[in-house]
Design a protein around this motif. Structure first.
Motif, PDB file in Angstrom:
ATOM      1  N   LYS A 444       0.833  -1.204   0.000  1.00  0.00           N
ATOM      2  CA  LYS A 444       0.000   0.000   0.000  1.00  0.00           C
ATOM      3  C   LYS A 444       0.877   1.267   0.000  1.00  0.00           C
ATOM      4  CE  LYS A 444      -3.659   2.356   2.549  1.00  0.00           C
ATOM      5  NZ  LYS A 444      -4.551   2.354   3.734  1.00  0.00           N
ATOM      6  N   GLU A 445       1.956   1.273   0.808  1.00  0.00           N
ATOM      7  CA  GLU A 445       2.843   2.441   0.878  1.00  0.00           C
ATOM      8  C   GLU A 445       3.521   2.699  -0.459  1.00  0.00           C
ATOM      9  OE1 GLU A 445       5.434   1.498   4.101  1.00  0.00           O
ATOM     10  OE2 GLU A 445       4.151   2.475   5.612  1.00  0.00           O
ATOM     11  N   VAL A 446       3.896   1.630  -1.143  1.00  0.00           N
ATOM     12  CA  VAL A 446       4.514   1.780  -2.465  1.00  0.00           C
ATOM     13  C   VAL A 446       3.533   2.450  -3.428  1.00  0.00           C
ATOM     14  CG1 VAL A 446       5.340   0.494  -4.487  1.00  0.00           C
ATOM     15  CG2 VAL A 446       6.147  -0.117  -2.203  1.00  0.00           C
ATOM     16  N   GLY A 447       2.246   2.040  -3.341  1.00  0.00           N
ATOM     17  CA  GLY A 447       1.225   2.655  -4.194  1.00  0.00           C
ATOM     18  C   GLY A 447       1.046   4.133  -3.883  1.00  0.00           C
ATOM     19  N   GLU A 448       1.034   4.474  -2.592  1.00  0.00           N
ATOM     20  CA  GLU A 448       0.928   5.888  -2.180  1.00  0.00           C
ATOM     21  C   GLU A 448       2.096   6.686  -2.737  1.00  0.00           C
ATOM     22  OE1 GLU A 448       0.699   6.420   1.990  1.00  0.00           O
ATOM     23  OE2 GLU A 448      -0.943   5.013   2.283  1.00  0.00           O
ATOM     24  N   ALA A 449       3.300   6.139  -2.564  1.00  0.00           N
ATOM     25  CA  ALA A 449       4.508   6.848  -3.003  1.00  0.00           C
ATOM     26  C   ALA A 449       4.463   7.114  -4.497  1.00  0.00           C
ATOM     27  CB  ALA A 449       5.740   6.030  -2.638  1.00  0.00           C
ATOM     28  N   PHE A 450       4.053   6.086  -5.257  1.00  0.00           N
ATOM     29  CA  PHE A 450       4.016   6.263  -6.711  1.00  0.00           C
ATOM     30  C   PHE A 450       2.967   7.294  -7.114  1.00  0.00           C
ATOM     31  CE2 PHE A 450       2.273   5.012 -10.894  1.00  0.00           C
ATOM     32  CZ  PHE A 450       3.415   5.269 -11.646  1.00  0.00           C
ATOM     33  N   THR A 451       1.812   7.240  -6.472  1.00  0.00           N
ATOM     34  CA  THR A 451       0.739   8.190  -6.790  1.00  0.00           C
ATOM     35  C   THR A 451       1.203   9.630  -6.600  1.00  0.00           C
ATOM     36  OG1 THR A 451      -0.949   6.593  -6.139  1.00  0.00           O
ATOM     37  CG2 THR A 451      -1.593   8.916  -6.182  1.00  0.00           C
ATOM     38  N   ALA A 480      -4.425   0.294  -3.313  1.00  0.00           N
ATOM     39  CA  ALA A 480      -3.153  -0.077  -3.923  1.00  0.00           C
ATOM     40  C   ALA A 480      -3.347  -0.998  -5.115  1.00  0.00           C
ATOM     41  CB  ALA A 480      -2.257  -0.742  -2.877  1.00  0.00           C
ATOM     42  N   ASN A 481      -4.378  -1.859  -5.084  1.00  0.00           N
ATOM     43  CA  ASN A 481      -4.607  -2.777  -6.207  1.00  0.00           C
ATOM     44  C   ASN A 481      -5.011  -2.023  -7.460  1.00  0.00           C
ATOM     45  OD1 ASN A 481      -4.052  -5.362  -5.093  1.00  0.00           O
ATOM     46  ND2 ASN A 481      -5.910  -5.177  -3.855  1.00  0.00           N
ATOM     47  N   ASN A 482      -5.857  -0.993  -7.304  1.00  0.00           N
ATOM     48  CA  ASN A 482      -6.266  -0.198  -8.472  1.00  0.00           C
ATOM     49  C   ASN A 482      -5.069   0.515  -9.090  1.00  0.00           C
ATOM     50  OD1 ASN A 482      -8.933  -0.946  -8.265  1.00  0.00           O
ATOM     51  ND2 ASN A 482      -9.541   0.847  -7.051  1.00  0.00           N
ATOM     52  N   ILE A 483      -4.187   1.038  -8.206  1.00  0.00           N
ATOM     53  CA  ILE A 483      -2.980   1.703  -8.721  1.00  0.00           C
ATOM     54  C   ILE A 483      -2.119   0.691  -9.467  1.00  0.00           C
ATOM     55  CG2 ILE A 483      -0.871   2.911  -8.037  1.00  0.00           C
ATOM     56  CD1 ILE A 483      -2.479   3.887  -5.552  1.00  0.00           C
ATOM     57  N   PHE A 484      -2.012  -0.505  -8.903  1.00  0.00           N
ATOM     58  CA  PHE A 484      -1.217  -1.565  -9.524  1.00  0.00           C
ATOM     59  C   PHE A 484      -1.770  -1.930 -10.899  1.00  0.00           C
ATOM     60  CE2 PHE A 484       0.010  -5.984 -10.220  1.00  0.00           C
ATOM     61  CZ  PHE A 484       1.347  -5.995  -9.835  1.00  0.00           C
ATOM     62  N   LYS A 485      -3.124  -2.099 -10.966  1.00  0.00           N
ATOM     63  CA  LYS A 485      -3.778  -2.452 -12.235  1.00  0.00           C
ATOM     64  C   LYS A 485      -3.592  -1.341 -13.266  1.00  0.00           C
ATOM     65  CE  LYS A 485      -7.448  -5.237 -10.110  1.00  0.00           C
ATOM     66  NZ  LYS A 485      -8.904  -5.294  -9.813  1.00  0.00           N
ATOM     67  N   GLY A 493      -7.000  -8.640 -15.867  1.00  0.00           N
ATOM     68  CA  GLY A 493      -6.455  -8.705 -14.506  1.00  0.00           C
ATOM     69  C   GLY A 493      -5.079  -9.343 -14.492  1.00  0.00           C
ATOM     70  N   PHE A 494      -4.651  -9.852 -13.316  1.00  0.00           N
ATOM     71  CA  PHE A 494      -3.292 -10.378 -13.170  1.00  0.00           C
ATOM     72  C   PHE A 494      -3.304 -11.398 -12.045  1.00  0.00           C
ATOM     73  CE2 PHE A 494      -2.686  -8.231  -9.215  1.00  0.00           C
ATOM     74  CZ  PHE A 494      -3.532  -7.139  -9.314  1.00  0.00           C
ATOM     75  N   SER A 495      -2.272 -12.214 -12.009  1.00  0.00           N
ATOM     76  CA  SER A 495      -2.130 -13.184 -10.910  1.00  0.00           C
ATOM     77  C   SER A 495      -0.679 -13.611 -10.786  1.00  0.00           C
ATOM     78  CB  SER A 495      -3.006 -14.417 -11.190  1.00  0.00           C
ATOM     79  OG  SER A 495      -2.533 -15.105 -12.349  1.00  0.00           O
ATOM     80  N   PHE A 496      -0.345 -14.088  -9.565  1.00  0.00           N
ATOM     81  CA  PHE A 496       0.974 -14.661  -9.339  1.00  0.00           C
ATOM     82  C   PHE A 496       0.806 -16.177  -9.318  1.00  0.00           C
ATOM     83  CE2 PHE A 496       1.792 -10.443  -7.776  1.00  0.00           C
ATOM     84  CZ  PHE A 496       3.107 -10.218  -8.133  1.00  0.00           C
ATOM     85  N   GLU A 497       1.579 -16.891 -10.115  1.00  0.00           N
ATOM     86  CA  GLU A 497       1.518 -18.347 -10.091  1.00  0.00           C
ATOM     87  C   GLU A 497       2.899 -18.906  -9.848  1.00  0.00           C
ATOM     88  OE1 GLU A 497      -0.219 -19.850 -13.616  1.00  0.00           O
ATOM     89  OE2 GLU A 497      -2.165 -18.907 -13.263  1.00  0.00           O
ATOM     90  N   ALA A 498       2.946 -20.018  -9.135  1.00  0.00           N
ATOM     91  CA  ALA A 498       4.235 -20.623  -8.808  1.00  0.00           C
ATOM     92  C   ALA A 498       4.786 -21.366 -10.004  1.00  0.00           C
ATOM     93  CB  ALA A 498       4.061 -21.590  -7.638  1.00  0.00           C
ATOM     94  N   SER A 499       6.056 -21.216 -10.250  1.00  0.00           N
ATOM     95  CA  SER A 499       6.727 -21.958 -11.306  1.00  0.00           C
ATOM     96  C   SER A 499       7.704 -22.949 -10.696  1.00  0.00           C
ATOM     97  CB  SER A 499       7.466 -21.008 -12.244  1.00  0.00           C
ATOM     98  OG  SER A 499       8.437 -20.291 -11.517  1.00  0.00           O
ATOM     99  N   GLY A 500       7.645 -23.060  -9.429  1.00  0.00           N
ATOM    100  CA  GLY A 500       8.567 -23.935  -8.718  1.00  0.00           C
ATOM    101  C   GLY A 500       8.619 -23.494  -7.287  1.00  0.00           C
ATOM    102  N   PRO A 501       9.231 -24.309  -6.415  1.00  0.00           N
ATOM    103  CA  PRO A 501       9.291 -23.966  -4.985  1.00  0.00           C
ATOM    104  C   PRO A 501       9.945 -22.608  -4.769  1.00  0.00           C
ATOM    105  CG  PRO A 501      10.041 -26.226  -5.375  1.00  0.00           C
ATOM    106  CD  PRO A 501       9.899 -25.589  -6.700  1.00  0.00           C
TER     107      PRO A 501
END
Length: 509
Positions: A444-451, A480-485, A493-501
């Motif tokens: 959230k702080e990163v989003g604030e800083a960028f804004t 923060a999610n809206n800023i990210f999008k 949209g977007f997602s994080f998926e594992a490609s390995g441990p």
């Protein structure tokens, strides 16, 4: 005035006034006494006129008539006694002492003569000699209350002298001043007591008072080596070293074996030389040598507070040039401890506080400076420090993004991309609840800083220390999610998926 021929005068000077009077009433050598008698009458007339002026408190005229009486008949003890009393009233105690001593040489039973001699000794600070005079009066008249009181006063002065001597050795200068003030109540003409008091006042930093005492003595006796030394000491401690040396040299001319003046003169010359060498090295950019010279100068005389304050401040400036800011602050603090009115030291320390981001301390120092010297420059320095203090209490968006305050727009975007991906909640979905909460906060702080930093207007307000709330922005309402999008884009949209441990990749839908 010569009143007798040599033979008659010789006879006259071997007899007292009362012997003459007895002979005039029917004694021997009637012809001789008839020759003397007119002069005695003339002297007595002068004395009576002197008494009249004395009663009127016209002591100068009284002195003149008593002198005429003495000149007319120089062997009358009471005439010298009267003139001694007049000189005492005029504050001319040394001259009065001579007349009083002459009166008791002529008549050792002359009580008033012994009393006046004692009073003169006491006023001049010789309490031991005064005690002997008062004891002599008590031998002649053991019920003489005045002599007993004056004897007690003499003993009191001797006791104050003894205490003051011990306290001077202990460097308890305040107590010495107190003792000398009490002693001077009984010995107002004692230069020795006044000099000791003045020296202690100088050592206490009360320079105007010390100078006043020394100057009063020099007006009476311009060759007084002790007063010249104290006058120089005041100038030395006020950092007027060249003038101080002149007084020390003059004192040594009057008294070549004056140890204190010799030591002070040597210290003054050494201090000035080291300080000048340090200043020269600093101007030449040789900061290491300047530091060494200022340090050596500080070891010369710990008692010279004002000069040492300047030396500490100078060394603090050297340390600031060497980027040893903590040491610079310490030196400036030492300078202020020695001289709490030293504006330059406050300004130097405040700048070091600013450079080390200790803004509250910087504001405190600048406030002190501005209260003392209300200049536009000082007002601006205070305002700048206050703004920086206000800014320091907000979130540091540059630090959150990990960029410099002069970062470009592209650098800010790259920093946001990196930090947003690093702290995105989906990336830490498998972590503990505590870690997830911490990472969500950072995201959230990163989003604030960028804004804020990506918007030129908001960035300018933020950099100037203004409240962003004035723009109608509530930092708690950031999503923060809206800023990210919005930054990464993509309709699905977007997602994080594992490609390995332990490994993740970002995928747009």
């Amino acid at each position: 005035m010569q009143c007798l021929d040599a033979t008659t005068k010789g006879q006259y000077e071997r007899i007292s006034y009362w012997q003459i009077k007895w002979h005039l009433l029917g004694g021997k050598n009637a012809q001789t006494w008839r020759n003397i008698n007119p002069k005695i009458k003339e002297a007595e007339a002068y004395k009576e006129q002197g008494n009249v002026f004395y009663a009127k408190k016209d002591y100068n005229e009284a002195f003149n008539y008593y002198t005429k009486a003495i000149d007319t008949c120089p062997s009358n003890a009471s005439y010298y006694g009267n003139r001694a009393a007049t000189l005492m009233m005029l504050g001319r105690y040394r001259e009065a002492l001579g007349d009083a001593q002459q009166s008791v040489r002529m008549d050792d039973t002359f009580l008033r003569g012994h009393l006046r001699e004692g009073k003169c000794h006491l006023s001049l600070g010789n309490a031991m000699a005064a005690s002997r005079c008062f004891q002599r009066v008590l031998e002649l008249d053991h019920k003489n209350t005045q002599a007993q009181q004056e004897l007690n006063n003499s003993r009191t002065v001797l006791e104050y002298e003894k205490i003051a001597e011990a306290d001077f050795e202990k460097r308890d200068f305040r107590k010495v001043v107190f003792c000398m003030d009490r002693a001077l109540e009984f010995a107002p003409a004692c230069h020795r007591f006044k000099i000791l008091k003045a020296e202690c006042l100088a050592l206490l930093g009360r320079y105007p008072e010390a100078q006043s005492v020394a100057s009063d003595i020099l007006r009476i006796d311009s060759t007084n080596a002790d007063a010249l030394y104290v006058r120089g000491l005041c100038l030395y401690y006020e950092d007027c070293i060249e003038k101080a040396v002149q007084f020390f040299v003059q004192a040594l001319k009057m008294a070549p074996d004056h140890d204190k003046a010799c030591l002070a003169c040597r210290n003054a010359k050494a201090l000035k030389a080291k300080k000048d060498d340090g200043n020269k090295a600093f101007k030449e950019g040789n900061y290491k040598l300047a530091f060494e010279l200022y340090t050596e100068a500080l070891a010369i005389d710990p008692n010279n507070r004002k000069t040492n304050a300047k030396l500490y401040c100078n060394r603090g400036t050297v340390n600031s040039k060497l980027r040893k800011l903590d040491e610079a602050i310490e030196d400036c603090t030492s300078a202020i401890r020695l001289d709490d009115t030293y504006i330059k030291a406050y300004l130097r320390r405040a700048q070091c506080y600013m450079d080390t981001e200790q803004y509250e301390d910087a504001v405190r120092d600048y406030e002190k400076v501005y209260q003392t010297e209300k200049t536009k420059e000082h007002k601006q320095l205070l305002k700048t420090a206050q703004v920086e203090l206000k800014k320091s209490k907000r979130k540091d968006y540059y630090k959150i993004l990990g960029v410099d305050k002069n970062a470009s727009e592209d650098e800010i975007k790259k920093a946001y991309r990196k930090r947003a991906l690093m702290h995105h909640p989906d990336r830490h979905s498998g972590a503990s609840a505590e870690i997830q909460k911490e990472e969500e906060k950072k995201f959230k702080e990163v989003g604030e800083a960028f804004t804020i930093l990506s918007d030129p207007k908001k960035k300018a307000r933020y950099d100037s220390g203004q409240d962003l709330e004035e723009d109608g922005m509530n930092m708690g309402d950031f999503d923060a999610n809206n800023i990210f999008k919005a930054f990464f884009g993509g309709p699905g949209g977007f997602s994080f998926e594992a490609s390995g441990p332990g490994n993740f990749f970002f995928q747009f839908g």
